[in-house]
Structures are given as structure tokens and as C-alpha cells.
Design an enzyme around this catalytic site. Structure first.
Site, PDB file in Angstrom:
ATOM      1  N   TYR A 164      55.345  16.015  -6.344  1.00 32.99           N
ATOM      2  CA  TYR A 164      56.043  17.186  -6.882  1.00 32.99           C
ATOM      3  C   TYR A 164      56.594  18.145  -5.841  1.00 32.99           C
ATOM      4  O   TYR A 164      57.283  19.082  -6.182  1.00 32.99           O
ATOM      5  CB  TYR A 164      55.144  17.944  -7.870  1.00 32.99           C
ATOM      6  N   HIS A 193      45.931  20.238  -4.632  1.00 38.91           N
ATOM      7  CA  HIS A 193      45.211  21.192  -5.492  1.00 38.91           C
ATOM      8  C   HIS A 193      43.715  20.880  -5.458  1.00 38.91           C
ATOM      9  O   HIS A 193      42.884  21.746  -5.210  1.00 38.91           O
ATOM     10  CB  HIS A 193      45.736  21.102  -6.923  1.00 38.91           C
ATOM     11  N   ARG A 237      49.394  26.567  -0.193  1.00 35.03           N
ATOM     12  CA  ARG A 237      48.329  25.552  -0.206  1.00 35.03           C
ATOM     13  C   ARG A 237      48.821  24.352   0.591  1.00 35.03           C
ATOM     14  O   ARG A 237      49.725  23.642   0.154  1.00 35.03           O
ATOM     15  CB  ARG A 237      48.003  25.179  -1.654  1.00 35.03           C
TER      16      ARG A 237
END
Lengths: 342, 402
Positions: B308, B299, B295
Site C-alpha cells: 500500500y 503496522h 512509521r
């Protein structure tokens, strides 16, 4: 909506016969499966065993393993695959073995089963019936005697019903299967094989529509409203009260969502008093809803506040204590006394 | 095909994932380097450098992909990416409530989506805009969900594309049931058979419903392709937080084949999905495909991936871009020239502009829609609620008019 009325096949379902609730459900399922080959039954142990209560007894033998599916042991799987089968055009009837085991399936029921029609602006129909044996009084261990129906009644998109006698059992299950909406079908397990309730069932004509309450005993002093297993308790209480000269009207709710309270309002306007009875805990329950709606609609007719005889707001106790938890004939009559003495 | 043992047998030394509560920076980097583009077991037909790799197992599944078809796949991916970027931008401008970007997953979605036949059914999660596109669902129809004017009301049967599902993993069981229905109706057994494909992410594999979907599909031999887009991150949780094994290897535990494909390779995704669907059509399903991808964006637009993950990781994956490798391959092979690429880009820009105009002019639903289609059968209770509320609203209008 009327259930499909079909001619009994080779005497499989005689026009009139004496049935228990359990046998009536079995024959009702059989009639629905004969009427429409898209009706399939799925659940744990529903096939060879006929279900732990034998409600699906003999169905797999006659309809085959593709229409009566002994499933893997997982409730989300039962409901989730039933949703997919319904999207495909089937009319699945799921059996949850005991109501205390329904919670792994709660996600699929609330997130998918209840909402797909709304989410898709009506393009997806999910005519799934979830059969749930519920309620106490059978001396069982934990998780086998609960009454979680209000949790489902609170979810828009679901319909929730409960039967209390053999004729309703025979017809309501067929009408639920025929309904294009998802129906949670709560079955009073302690009455399944109760010989006292065994009665003649007319298998040619349904007694009425599915989503309608019914006055099952007429009276003038106080109205009792109940559903499922508590209806028998109320009828027994009314019988006992009559011996003491008190006349109680009993209404079998039959449909929990949508609630059909018109007969209740009409009755309360005559009797002036209402006692709502159920095994479920009282807080935020069906009886709460009844009390709220009746005070709103019948405020000037009420001679006493709406009172309730229900299970307590505790987890279901060890069954050696269940006689204290379950509203029985004496507790119902005591509540009626309080209403009458107001 | 390799033997079932090879499909799923763990490699020696392939140890459990991080045991610590949070993966360290070193573990993340180590994991990235170890897996690289999916490890030795990944099926790849077109390298990141645009070189075609011959595959004895899978070439036959793309024997029909001539230069024109390849240009078509490129065009699909460019259009889908351009629309995705436009929607992302529109969210940033406040025109959409949220957007779920698919950047980087174009090959997995277009490749697998183009493998489907009209009679097949796809069950998406909520990021499958590229699959929707291949199923003929107008990209505009997806926008209402993210502009919050509806929940997705396309004709699922006409497109063979089920409504989006937002609760993680629910759709896997629904797809298993649907595929069981295809089997029960006798629609499997030959080349014209039906199959179902269900999309979910690496995070979803931790959900009970996905496990149950594997069980159900296996024990009923359902014609179901499980298409896991492992994009490495379930919001902020890495794949190591979901599994001790490569995800495709889980299939062995359920008794069906699992295969890992380079999810950034549109040819490999097309070929492997066609193979899997063919297995299902002939009654040999189910099959699990793990599309190993990444990705490239957040998200959703509410997410902040810089909290993160490491920019190094993003840089590594940029070199594996699913569109660039096809572009290079087309150019090197002489199948397309700059004028053609420019033309596709212009088409994509027009596609996006059309989407933007549609979005800006999307009407808000009328208030009565709140009450519509809760039930399939008439509901007098809701009708009464609706009438009362509309009457209440009408009072405001009258007051304003006075």
C-alpha cells in the site's frame, strides 16, 4: 458482601419508611454518596432534572456538580470516563437513560470495564456501577422497552443484577456500589413508581447479600423463577393460582451473573416443575441458561421439561402490541398448566 | 505561542482530502510532498541536518537540556530502537506471536515521555514501548503481551503508565476520566499539579471514542494532553482517509489548542509536551499535540506495507531519522565522540541480548491463570470451574506417569 451500614444523617433516611422502588433507589444512592465521598453519579440529565425517571432527584443539589455530573450526550463517553475515574480511585455510578441506548457504550463495557482487572492480573480495579432502566410495559416508542441483560451476563468480568422490590432497590444499589467489580444494575422501569409495590423498607439492615437468589413465595406444585419486572407478574400469577387451589413457589433471581441457582435447584427438587419467566427474547437468554443448568442438576427430579414464558424472538414491537409480547399473568399460568399437564 | 486562530485556522487552498474511493499513486506522492515534514506550521527545534533552531516560544521548556541531558535522550532512543529491532527479529524467529514496531517514532515517544513528571499518568495505545521505557516499565514486561503469556501486568500506579489498550481509541476516554479525577481531587493549579497524557494514532482520530474524549476533556477542563502520533498510516489507510484537515486543527472545534510538532525531533517533542503538560497542571488544559512522524516499519509483523505504500516515501523519511539528527548534532557540537557512540551502541546490544535471553526463558503461565482475576471479589462459580478443570488435567498427568 454487606453494604456499609451507616446511621441516617439528620433524618435524611429514617430507619423505616414506605417507599416505591424509585424512591428507594434514590435514597440508596444518597446513602452511598454520604457514606463515601468517592461515589459519584454521572449520566445524561441526572443533575438538575434528576434523571428522566427522577431516580437521582435532588442529589446534585445536595452533593454538588462535581459528584453528580450532567454529562455530554454520549454513552461511550459516560462509561469510558467512568472507567478512568474508577482507575483513579472513584466509585462511579453511571446512568444509562434507557436500555436501548446502551449500545454505544457496549464497547467500553465489554472491552475495558469487564476486562481491565483480568488483563492487569488484578492490579486495576474498576468498581463502576452502570444503572440501566430496562423492560417494557410503559407504552413507549422504539428503543425504550428492551431487555438486553443476557448480552451483559455473557461477558466474563461483569456482574449483572436486577431488583424487584423497594427493600432490594434500597440495599442492592448500595451493595453494588460497594462491590469492587463492575456491576450492571438493571432497574425495572415500569415498577419505579408502582404504588402497589410501595412497602416498608428497613434502612438499618440489609435483607441479605447482593449475589443471592431468594424464595419470595413458597409453594409445592411448580416453581416460577424470574427477575426484575417479571417477579411481580409471577407473584400475581401465584396469587391467582392459589385461588384455584394450585400452589406456586416464586423465586426472585436478583442476581443474573453470577447466577445463584442453588435455591432454584432446591425448589425444583421439591416441586418437580420449573417455569422460567422474563421479558427478554428467549433465544440464548438467561432463561435458556436456567433451563440448561436445571436439567443438568435436577434431571431425576423433573416431572416436566423446564418451560419458559418470555418475550418473543422479535424486536420489541410497537407498544400498542406490547401486551402480546410481554409474558403476563395469563401466559405464565398457561405455561404452568402445560408443565402440570405433562 | 501563536494565537488560537493560528493554531487551528486552515491555510487557504488547503482542500479536502482525496474524494476517490482509494487514493491514487499521484495523490499519495502529492500528499507526501505537500506535507513533507508537516508543513510550515510544524514546530521544530532540531532540523534533520542536526541544526538547532531557536524558538522564542519553546526554548524555555528545554533550557535544562545540557549536553549531558541531550546525550541521555540520544541514549534513550538508541536503546529503545535496538530493543524494538530485537523484538521484531524475535517475532520473525517465532519467539513472539506478534510485534508492533515503533521504528521511526522514537523521538515522539521518548521526547513526550521524558516530559512527564512522576505524578503524571500516561495512557498508551499498544505501540508506546518507548514511552513505557521512559516511565521505568522494564521492556521485558512488554514482551509477555507479544509472546502471549499475559495481557500486561505491570504496576501501573508505580510507573504512572496505564496498561496497553488494543481496541482503537478506548483509552482516550479512559484517560479523560482519569484526568477528570485529577481535577476533581484538586490536583491542578500550580507547578506541582498533575496531568495525564494519552497516546493514539492518526487512525484513532476517526473513532467516536476519541471525539468523545475531546468533548469530555474540554467541557470538564480536564488536565489531559492528547498526544496523536500521526505516523501517516492506519495499517493501510493513509491520513487522507481519516481527515480533510491537518489533525491538530481539529482541536479548535472542541475549544482547546492544537499544535503540530515534528515528531522526529526529540527536542521539539520534549518542549511542546512540557508546555502542554504545564498548561494542564495549571488548569488550562486540555491540549492536542499532533506529532508528525512516520512509521518506518509495518503496522505489526503481520502487515505488508509494500502492498500500500511507495518505497519513495520510505526513502524520503529516512532522511528525517529521529536518532541520526541528534547524533549529528552531538558530533558537530563536540558533545560526543565516536568512542561514546560506540559505547552506547554496545550498551544497546547488551540491552537487546538481555531482552532476548529473557524472552527465550519466559515461563508459560500455569493453567490456573486462565481463571485468575476475572473478578476482584471471590467467584465460587469460577473457582469450581477451575478446580474441575485442574482435576481433569491432573488425570492426564497420572495416566502419563503410569
Amino acid at each position: 458482601m454487606a453494604a456499609p451500614v451507616k446511621s441516617p444523617v439528620d433524618g435524611a433516611v429514617p430507619a423505616m419508611q414506605k417507599l416505591t422502588i424509585g424512591k428507594a433507589l434514590n435514597l440508596g444512592l444518597r446513602a452511598a454518596m454520604e457514606a463515601d465521598d468517592k461515589v459519584i453519579v454521572l449520566g445524561e440529565d441526572v443533575g438538575k432534572l434528576g434523571g428522566v425517571f427522577r431516580i437521582t432527584d435532588g442529589l446534585q443539589k445536595d452533593f454538588g456538580e462535581q459528584r453528580v455530573l450532567d454529562t455530554p450526550l454520549a454513552e461511550s463517553g459516560i462509561i469510558g470516563t467512568a472507567v478512568g475515574l474508577a482507575v483513579r480511585g472513584f466509585r462511579p455510578v453511571c446512568e444509562i437513560q434507557f436500555e436501548g441506548f446502551i449500545f454505544p457504550g457496549f464497547d467500553q463495557i465489554s472491552s475495558q470495564l469487564a476486562k481491565l482487572h483480568y488483563r492487569t492480573q488484578g492490579k486495576v480495579k474498576v468498581p463502576v456501577v452502570v444503572r440501566v432502566p430496562f423492560g417494557g410495559g410503559i407504552g413507549a416508542v422504539e428503543h425504550h422497552s428492551e431487555s438486553p441483560e443476557s448480552l451483559f451476563a455473557h461477558i466474563p468480568g461483569l456482574k449483572v443484577v436486577s431488583c424487584s422490590n423497594p427493600a432490594d432497590a434500597y440495599w442492592m444499589i448500595q451493595q453494588a456500589i460497594d462491590c469492587d467489580d463492575p456491576v450492571l444494575f438493571f432497574e425495572p422501569k415500569r415498577l419505579y413508581h408502582n404504588g402497589q409495590l410501595k412497602s416498608e423498607v428497613d434502612t438499618t439492615t440489609p435483607p441479605g447479600p447482593l449475589f443471592a437468589s431468594r424464595v419470595v413465595r413458597q409453594g409445592t406444585d411448580c416453581t416460577l423463577v424470574a427477575y426484575g419486572p417479571s417477579v411481580k407478574v409471577c407473584l400475581d400469577a401465584a396469587e391467582a393460582a392459589a385461588e384455584e387451589g394450585r400452589s406456586l413457589e416464586v423465586i426472585d433471581l436478583r442476581t443474573i451473573s453470577p447466577l445463584d441457582l442453588a435455591p432454584v435447584f432446591e425448589s425444583v427438587r421439591r416441586t418437580g416443575r420449573l417455569v422460567a419467566v422474563s421479558e427478554a427474547s428467549s433465544e440464548s437468554s438467561i432463561t435458556s441458561e436456567i433451563a440448561a443448568r436445571v436439567q443438568q442438576e435436577c434431571f431425576y427430579s423433573l416431572e416436566a421439561p423446564v418451560l419458559r414464558a418470555t418475550g418473543f424472538d422479535t424486536p420489541y414491537p410497537p407498544s400498542k402490541l406490547e401486551e402480546h409480547f410481554l409474558p403476563d399473568l395469563d401466559r405464565v399460568l398457561h405455561t404452568v398448566d402445560r408443565a402440570m399437564g405433562w | 505561542m501563536p494565537s488560537p486562530e493560528q493554531w487551528t485556522h486552515p491555510e487557504p487552498g488547503e482542500g479536502p482530502a482525496a474524494q476517490a474511493a482509494q487514493p491514487s499513486r499521484e495523490q499519495v506522492i502529492a500528499g507526501l510532498r505537500n506535507t513533507d515534514a508537516g508543513g510550515a506550521e510544524v514546530t521544530q527545534l532540531l532540523t534533520p541536518e542536526g541544526e538547532r533552531i531557536a524558538s522564542p516560544q519553546f526554548d524555555r521548556y528545554i533550557s535544562d537540556v545540557d549536553p549531558e541531558a541531550l546525550r541521555g535522550l540520544y541514549r534513550d532512543m538508541v536503546l529503545v530502537r535496538r530493543a524494538d529491532r530485537e523484538a521484531n527479529a524475535m517475532q520473525r524467529q517465532g519467539q513472539l506471536g506478534i510485534w508492533v514496531p515503533l521504528l521511526g517514532q522514537e523521538a515522539a515517544q521518548v521526547g513526550s515521555g521524558r516530559a512527564l513528571k512522576p505524578q503524571d499518568m500516561a495512557f498508551p495505545s499498544y505501540r508506546e514501548h518507548g514511552v513505557a521505557y521512559t516511565r521505568g516499565v522494564d521492556f521485558k514486561e512488554l514482551l509477555g503481551i507479544f509472546r502471549c503469556t499475559d495481557h500486561g501486568g505491570w504496576d501501573f500506579q508505580a510507573h504512572g503508565f496505564h496498561p496497553y489498550t488494543i481496541v482503537i481509541g478506548n483509552q482516550v476516554l479512559n484517560a479523560a476520566g482519569y484526568a477528570m479525577g485529577q481535577k476533581f481531587e484538586g490536583k491542578v493549579g500550580d507547578d506541582d499539579g498533575e496531568a495525564t497524557i494519552v497516546y493514539f494514532g492518526d487512525g484513532a482520530t476517526s473513532q467516536g471514542d476519541v471525539h468523545e474524549g475531546f468533548v469530555w476533556a474540554a467541557v470538564y477542563d480536564a488536565p489531559l494532553v492528547f498526544f496523536c502520533q500521526n505516523n501517516q498510516w492506519a495499517i493501510s489507510e493513509p491520513t487522507e482517509r481519516q481527515s480533510r484537515l491537518p489533525l491538530y486543527q481539529r482541536a479548535r472545534g472542541y475549544g482547546f489548542p492544537g499544535i503540530r510538532v515534528d515528531g522526529n525531533d526529540v527536542l521539539a517533542c520534549l518542549a511542546v509536551t512540557r508546555w502542554a503538560l504545564e498548561e494542564c497542571r495549571h488548569g488550562n488544559g486540555p491540549v492536542l499535540i499532533e506529532a508528525f512522524t512516520y512509521r518506518m516499519d509495518a503496522h505489526t509483523t503481520t502487515d505488508d506495507p509494500t502492498r500500500y505504500r511507495l518505497s519513495d516515501e520510505l526513502e524520503v523519511w529516512k532522511h528525517k531519522d529521529p536518532i541520526e539528527r541528534v547524533r549529528v548534532h552531538l558530533a558537530r557540537s563536540g558533545f560526543a565522540d565516536q568512542a561514546w557512540f560506540d559505547q552506547i551502541q554496545a550498551e544497546a546490544d547488551a540491552f537487546a541480548a538481555d531482552l532476548r535471553e529473557f524472552c527465550f526463558n519466559m515461563p508459560e503461565p500455569p493453567p490456573e491463570r486462565v481463571f485468575a482475576n476475572v473478578y476482584a471479589e471471590p467467584s465460587p462459580v469460577l473457582d469450581a470451574q477451575r478446580d474441575e478443570y485442574l482435576s481433569y488435567l491432573a488425570g492426564f498427568v497420572e495416566a502419563g506417569e503410569r
